[in-house]
Enzyme design. Structure first.
Site, short mmCIF file in Angstrom:
data_model
loop_
_atom_site.label_atom_id
_atom_site.label_comp_id
_atom_site.label_asym_id
_atom_site.label_seq_id
_atom_site.Cartn_x
_atom_site.Cartn_y
_atom_site.Cartn_z
N HIS A 53 0.86 -1.18 0.00
CA HIS A 53 0.00 0.00 0.00
C HIS A 53 0.90 1.23 0.00
CE1 HIS A 53 -3.82 -1.96 1.92
NE2 HIS A 53 -3.27 -2.73 1.01
N GLU A 55 0.97 3.84 1.85
CA GLU A 55 1.45 4.21 3.18
C GLU A 55 2.61 3.33 3.62
OE1 GLU A 55 -3.17 4.42 3.48
OE2 GLU A 55 -1.69 3.33 2.31
N CYS A 83 -6.18 1.83 5.87
CA CYS A 83 -6.80 0.58 6.34
C CYS A 83 -6.20 0.20 7.70
CB CYS A 83 -6.55 -0.52 5.31
SG CYS A 83 -4.81 -1.04 5.22
#
Length: 157
Positions: A53, A55, A83
């Site tokens: 992801h 991040e 998430c």
């Protein structure tokens, strides 16, 4: 720079992700003095990695650049609400603040489904700001998934 300017950098990363066939989420991590430590976008398909992801990739790159995993005094700008995996990593890495564009009603772990950044049972809390460039963040996701649906529908003659 201010919040919209940093989020614009994250949006540019999200557009790069979309061009690569990735879900268009972009992120940038900055120091308190405004120095950009890392920026990136989703690469799950490209890297064949479920943890790739935006991040997570930005946190890894920043930790390497800083020479350690503690990212205290930093702010993450990300186009979509993180998430649970990413929120957990943000907490564990001691990021100070998270600024995001669009909420994720199906998977958001900072305001939508969970409020992990506010949980006092954890060893660190996050300052969370939402809604910066919210509409463009939401629109790039809508367009990406609309395009994917249109390309996957069977053609009728």
């Amino acid at each position: 720079m201010d919040h919209p300017e940093y989020m614009a950098i994250a949006m540019a990363e999200a557009r790069d992700a979309a061009r690569s066939g990735e879900v268009p989420v972009g992120a940038v991590l900055i120091r308190s003095d405004g120095t950009i430590l890392a920026q990136g976008h989703n690469r799950r398909e490209t890297d064949r990695d479920p943890t790739a992801h935006a991040e997570m990739l930005v946190l890894r790159a920043a930790a390497e650049k800083m020479g350690g995993w503690r990212l205290s005094g930093t702010t993450l700008y990300v186009t979509l609400e993180p998430c649970t995996m990413c929120a957990g990593a943000l907490i564990l890495s001691r990021v100070e603040r998270v600024v995001f564009g669009a909420r994720d009603p199906k998977g958001g772990a900072l305001v939508s489904l969970y409020q992990l950044g506010d949980d006092v049972r954890l060893n660190h809390q996050l300052d969370v700001m939402q809604g910066v460039l919210e509409e463009p963040s939401r629109e790039i996701l809508k367009e990406f998934f609309r395009s994917r649906r249109n390309h996957s529908e069977p053609k009728t003659e």
